[in-house]
Design a protein around this motif. Sequence first.
Motif, PDB file in Angstrom:
ATOM      1  N   ARG A   3     -11.166   0.345   0.365  1.00  0.00           N
ATOM      2  CA  ARG A   3     -10.312   0.435   1.553  1.00  0.00           C
ATOM      3  C   ARG A   3     -10.895   1.464   2.509  1.00  0.00           C
ATOM      4  NH1 ARG A   3      -4.313   1.047  -1.210  1.00  0.00           N
ATOM      5  NH2 ARG A   3      -4.534  -0.638  -2.725  1.00  0.00           N
ATOM      6  N   SER A  48       1.001  -3.077  -8.292  1.00  0.00           N
ATOM      7  CA  SER A  48       1.076  -4.279  -9.118  1.00  0.00           C
ATOM      8  C   SER A  48       2.544  -4.554  -9.384  1.00  0.00           C
ATOM      9  CB  SER A  48       0.316  -4.022 -10.427  1.00  0.00           C
ATOM     10  OG  SER A  48       0.707  -4.940 -11.403  1.00  0.00           O
ATOM     11  N   LYS A 104      -6.781  -8.218  -9.064  1.00  0.00           N
ATOM     12  CA  LYS A 104      -6.791  -8.195  -7.595  1.00  0.00           C
ATOM     13  C   LYS A 104      -8.193  -7.950  -7.027  1.00  0.00           C
ATOM     14  CE  LYS A 104      -2.053  -7.186  -6.195  1.00  0.00           C
ATOM     15  NZ  LYS A 104      -1.179  -6.161  -5.594  1.00  0.00           N
ATOM     16  N   PRO A 105      -8.901  -6.910  -7.495  1.00  0.00           N
ATOM     17  CA  PRO A 105     -10.265  -6.739  -6.967  1.00  0.00           C
ATOM     18  C   PRO A 105     -11.179  -7.904  -7.336  1.00  0.00           C
ATOM     19  CG  PRO A 105      -9.494  -4.714  -7.986  1.00  0.00           C
ATOM     20  CD  PRO A 105      -8.507  -5.776  -8.345  1.00  0.00           C
ATOM     21  N   ARG A 144      -6.506  -5.836   2.110  1.00  0.00           N
ATOM     22  CA  ARG A 144      -6.995  -4.543   1.628  1.00  0.00           C
ATOM     23  C   ARG A 144      -6.136  -3.976   0.507  1.00  0.00           C
ATOM     24  NH1 ARG A 144     -11.152  -2.631   5.113  1.00  0.00           N
ATOM     25  NH2 ARG A 144     -12.489  -4.444   4.843  1.00  0.00           N
ATOM     26  N   SER A 145      -4.858  -4.384   0.450  1.00  0.00           N
ATOM     27  CA  SER A 145      -4.022  -3.836  -0.621  1.00  0.00           C
ATOM     28  C   SER A 145      -4.488  -4.335  -1.980  1.00  0.00           C
ATOM     29  CB  SER A 145      -2.557  -4.210  -0.395  1.00  0.00           C
ATOM     30  OG  SER A 145      -2.334  -5.565  -0.714  1.00  0.00           O
ATOM     31  N   ALA A 146      -5.290  -5.405  -1.986  1.00  0.00           N
ATOM     32  CA  ALA A 146      -5.801  -5.935  -3.247  1.00  0.00           C
ATOM     33  C   ALA A 146      -7.121  -5.273  -3.641  1.00  0.00           C
ATOM     34  CB  ALA A 146      -5.994  -7.450  -3.138  1.00  0.00           C
ATOM     35  N   ARG A 147      -7.594  -4.345  -2.813  1.00  0.00           N
ATOM     36  CA  ARG A 147      -8.870  -3.679  -3.084  1.00  0.00           C
ATOM     37  C   ARG A 147      -8.636  -2.295  -3.667  1.00  0.00           C
ATOM     38  NH1 ARG A 147     -13.425  -7.029  -2.144  1.00  0.00           N
ATOM     39  NH2 ARG A 147     -13.153  -8.175  -0.213  1.00  0.00           N
ATOM     40  N   PHE A 148      -9.581  -1.876  -4.467  1.00  0.00           N
ATOM     41  CA  PHE A 148      -9.578  -0.519  -4.987  1.00  0.00           C
ATOM     42  C   PHE A 148      -9.729   0.433  -3.803  1.00  0.00           C
ATOM     43  CE2 PHE A 148     -12.004   2.936  -7.305  1.00  0.00           C
ATOM     44  CZ  PHE A 148     -10.902   3.409  -7.990  1.00  0.00           C
ATOM     45  N   ILE A 149      -9.217   1.657  -3.933  1.00  0.00           N
ATOM     46  CA  ILE A 149      -9.217   2.607  -2.808  1.00  0.00           C
ATOM     47  C   ILE A 149     -10.615   2.769  -2.197  1.00  0.00           C
ATOM     48  CG2 ILE A 149      -9.412   4.610  -4.354  1.00  0.00           C
ATOM     49  CD1 ILE A 149      -7.525   4.476  -0.975  1.00  0.00           C
ATOM     50  N   GLN A 192      -3.092 -13.260  -2.694  1.00  0.00           N
ATOM     51  CA  GLN A 192      -1.687 -13.490  -2.992  1.00  0.00           C
ATOM     52  C   GLN A 192      -1.409 -14.975  -3.247  1.00  0.00           C
ATOM     53  OE1 GLN A 192       0.234 -10.767  -3.508  1.00  0.00           O
ATOM     54  NE2 GLN A 192       1.579 -12.286  -4.422  1.00  0.00           N
ATOM     55  N   ILE A 205      -3.628   0.906  -6.644  1.00  0.00           N
ATOM     56  CA  ILE A 205      -3.308  -0.502  -6.400  1.00  0.00           C
ATOM     57  C   ILE A 205      -1.875  -0.763  -6.864  1.00  0.00           C
ATOM     58  CG2 ILE A 205      -3.773  -2.866  -7.206  1.00  0.00           C
ATOM     59  CD1 ILE A 205      -6.707  -2.282  -7.059  1.00  0.00           C
ATOM     60  N   ARG A 211       1.033   5.583   1.200  1.00  0.00           N
ATOM     61  CA  ARG A 211       0.472   6.628   2.052  1.00  0.00           C
ATOM     62  C   ARG A 211       1.060   7.961   1.588  1.00  0.00           C
ATOM     63  NH1 ARG A 211      -2.514   3.199   3.206  1.00  0.00           N
ATOM     64  NH2 ARG A 211      -3.017   2.300   5.222  1.00  0.00           N
ATOM     65  N   GLU A 243       0.841  -1.195   0.000  1.00  0.00           N
ATOM     66  CA  GLU A 243       0.000   0.000   0.000  1.00  0.00           C
ATOM     67  C   GLU A 243       0.872   1.240   0.000  1.00  0.00           C
ATOM     68  OE1 GLU A 243      -3.398   0.332   2.574  1.00  0.00           O
ATOM     69  OE2 GLU A 243      -3.738  -1.827   2.565  1.00  0.00           O
ATOM     70  N   ASN A 258      -6.369  -1.413   8.669  1.00  0.00           N
ATOM     71  CA  ASN A 258      -5.015  -0.899   8.834  1.00  0.00           C
ATOM     72  C   ASN A 258      -5.091   0.371   9.674  1.00  0.00           C
ATOM     73  OD1 ASN A 258      -3.489  -2.759   7.278  1.00  0.00           O
ATOM     74  ND2 ASN A 258      -4.443  -1.889   5.460  1.00  0.00           N
ATOM     75  N   GLY A 297      -0.072  -9.615  -9.908  1.00  0.00           N
ATOM     76  CA  GLY A 297      -1.453  -9.166  -9.964  1.00  0.00           C
ATOM     77  C   GLY A 297      -1.525  -7.734 -10.433  1.00  0.00           C
ATOM     78  N   CYS A 298      -2.720  -7.262 -10.728  1.00  0.00           N
ATOM     79  CA  CYS A 298      -2.873  -5.889 -11.198  1.00  0.00           C
ATOM     80  C   CYS A 298      -4.218  -5.362 -10.739  1.00  0.00           C
ATOM     81  CB  CYS A 298      -2.749  -5.827 -12.717  1.00  0.00           C
ATOM     82  SG  CYS A 298      -4.161  -6.569 -13.552  1.00  0.00           S
ATOM     83  N   GLU A 299      -4.527  -4.156 -11.219  1.00  0.00           N
ATOM     84  CA  GLU A 299      -5.756  -3.507 -10.765  1.00  0.00           C
ATOM     85  C   GLU A 299      -7.001  -4.204 -11.298  1.00  0.00           C
ATOM     86  OE1 GLU A 299      -3.793  -2.528 -13.127  1.00  0.00           O
ATOM     87  OE2 GLU A 299      -4.888  -1.483 -14.724  1.00  0.00           O
ATOM     88  N   GLN A 326      -5.133   3.715   8.013  1.00  0.00           N
ATOM     89  CA  GLN A 326      -5.963   3.835   6.815  1.00  0.00           C
ATOM     90  C   GLN A 326      -6.507   5.261   6.630  1.00  0.00           C
ATOM     91  OE1 GLN A 326      -6.789   1.155   4.283  1.00  0.00           O
ATOM     92  NE2 GLN A 326      -6.648   3.266   3.580  1.00  0.00           N
TER      93      GLN A 326
END
Lengths: 118, 811
Positions: free
Chosen positions: B547, A60, B520-521, B539-544, B504, A58, A22, A20, B791, B515-517, B794
């Motif tokens: 999150r 990748s 992943k979602p 959550r890192s695999a989710r679109f903002i 993952q 995201i 920030r 992620e 997180n 993976g990619c955008e 977040q």
Amino acid sequence: MNREHNWTKITAVANIPPQEGRSVTVGEVELAIFNLHDRFVTIENRCPHKGGPLCDGIVSGTSVVCPLHGWRFDLDSGAAVRASLPACVTVFPTRVEEGIILVDPSAGRRITSEEAAA
Amino acid sequence: MSGATRRLVVVGNGMAGVACVEQILKRKHDFEITIFGDEPHVNYNRILLSSVLAGEKSAEDIVLNDVDWYRENGLRARLGVRVAGIDRAAQTVIDDEGRATHFDELILATGSSAFIPPIPGVEKKNVHVFRTLDDTRALLEKSRKGCRAVVIGGGLLGLEAARGLQLRGCEVSVVHLMETLMERQLDRDGGAYLLRKIENLGIRVMLPKQTAALTGNGRVEGLRFASGEELEADLVVIAAGIKPNAELARKAALEVRRGIVVDDYMQTSDPHIHAVGECTEHRGQTFGLVAPLMEQAKVLASTLTGSRAVAFTGASTAAKLKIMGVEIFSAGSIDESEPGIETVRYEDPSLGIYKKLFLKDNRLRGVILVGDISDERRYTEWLRQDSDLSSQRRHLLFPPPVEDPGLEVAAMPESEIICGCNGVSKGTIIGAIHEKGITTLSELKTCTRASTSCGSCTGLCEQLLRAVAPDFQEETRTTLCSCVPFSYEQLRDIVKGQQLKSVQEVLNVYGNRKGCEICKPALSYMLDMLWCGGHEEDRSARFINDRVHANIQKDGTFSVIPRMRGGVTSPDELRRIADVAEKYNVRMVKVTGSQRLDLLGVKKSDLPKVWADLGMPSGQAYTKGVRMVKTCVGTEFCRFGTQDSTSAGIELERRLENLFTPHKVKMGVVGCPRNCAEATVKDIGMVGQEGSWQVVVGGAAGKSVRKADLLITVETTGQALEACELFFQYYRENANYLERTYDFVERLGIEKVRKETVYASEQERRSLLDRLQRSKTISKDAWLERETPVNPTQFVQIQPIQSPALKETII
């Protein structure tokens, strides 16, 4: 000219979860710091397309995808990947010391447009 | 008529024997055909067994001819029956039950068996070969997560078995006698490239290693090598090659060397006995790959049906490794020591690409491709036609670029072979498309057998269909994305079958690890839906949006839409919304098209406070999930109302809220057919009328406009709500990610949807509702994460520990 780095302590590594990003504002610059598992990388937090917050994208592999319109940037070089036009974001030197992420906000590097095109 | 028939007996129900029968059936013939098969299964595609082991295909997927095929073609299938002997004088075969079957012509297609090297201990428990469907099933049973598996043999089959076992979760080592993997197909450098690729998959390779013994007390516990080293193992798979099954022929005193000796017409030393496939030896050569067997089958079919027009003169030895991400192709002779051979090569170590051509007198003799096999077809044609390459010398390794990819297939001559496994030419395919009116790939497969073996020509077949068939229909199976190149259906099976619980994990085992955008979602959704929340949320695999549970706007701020069930609010809620809007300087308060209120321009760090002050649940307006149920006032106030649509709508929203869906789901409930809340253009709608409800699905009034289809008409509100739930869960489980209900319903057809939801058996309906209930039970209002975010940072705006102005004092 003093070529020494101006490392600035940013935040504890735990504050940026794996895969992620920030955002953090250091002086005038808004940065996006990413946790790539094995290392941290920093770019400017502004997509050259429409100003999207890249920290919210995201991750990748070693690139990030802008949450607004899906532009993708390589986090090491800052170059846009697969974009219709050559574009790039500034990349800042980043390292970790005693669990704290350090960034040098004055040593941002932008690849040239020729490099980006290549 | 019956007096004129001849009796043809085929011993062997494998690919070669059945291919020969198929060829005979295509021609004019007078045979009554009996097929003996010692495996109790119908004919299946043996080269895809590794895909079954890998979990990419099921046993049903690899069936080539089902039971109906035998029946429809009047074939007598004796499956699970072994032929024990041949009485040449009486022209009969004797089966293991002692029964004699007379033949006029006999085909031996007994195939081959795994070669088991004479190593002490091979008889121990958990030592397997990998040759048949039953072997595969045994391996599937034995292999489990963490199991230490060792494959003896680094050839095609051994490597495919190793990858399959690894995908089952085993820790896999490959032990190979030679210094190079696949040494029959690759030279030393090519082998080194392959080695790196296999090791990168996480498979350990040990070579050259001679296994001296398998150790263990009854059950295998390890291997001891000739060098004295040992290796622990819970499971050992022997893939050290094959040997022709020639025993039956040998006992019948037919000429047998390594295999059953056949001439150019596949005839053995007895003029009424013929042989095809891996049991044969032709001009000193034995066979282990599918293409030559198909050619033999054709030659024999033609001979038996009356013409010796076609002869078998030996065939190309093209081999391809079927491991995703490890592309290997090798064909022809790769013997560099042959006089007059020159080689041309290209390599790129960082991309892992290695290509080498073996030429003699300007003609291609052999080819090795590693890492990039896109030119495989070109080289196969050059080999097949023995083309003079003088004019191509500058383009040997890289063909001149093609501007329009469609041209590639257009430019091919009619005689060019599209399907190398089954020897189907472009002309044959085009002929079949025109004559039989073929419109889909499945029809083409059934009709021509093209693309039914290894499947690598599927793309070309589709191109041809697209170009030639006027009503070509794309198959609906599309892959998720290039990171995880499987269809949604396959991925759902894989995730379920392999018990994968995190994004993952799926990417590591079945994808490119990154993976990619896109994927992943999609995978995040799939895991949540399949495990009803019992997955590892990443959550890192989710679109903002998913999150922070708000919708990102063009300036990086967010929009906040609280849930307002059925579009009904109260003065108290409105007051709180107004207070929040002022307190957080909300830039705009907007009435949405979904009967709700939108607060626009909220900063990320303010979101948790905004939600707390609102004291309302999330409206899920930012996600692929349950948006809202729009209602009219119904019988409560409206003078035309026939049903209490407001209460029904609120109840529907309560039942489904907080759940996630492949794409957003918007619903509507109206109290009479005037349809004031537009239920007939919603994903799910309930339309009230006097004494009944119509439940409609697949409507749209956005990018597409579509009137919803009628799912069912029912009497009570309870029944209508249940019909909505059935469709909702069915859509969750079967739609592709990002497929709206209107595309989904159109793709499947409303009849199928009805049959599998409201008209399904009691039991099926019950289990759909149960799964929905399980997901519902663990679902919660996402805005409650304001107390304990997944997180901790977040919603926190990180402030730097130092400001750069202080830097001088630090350094």
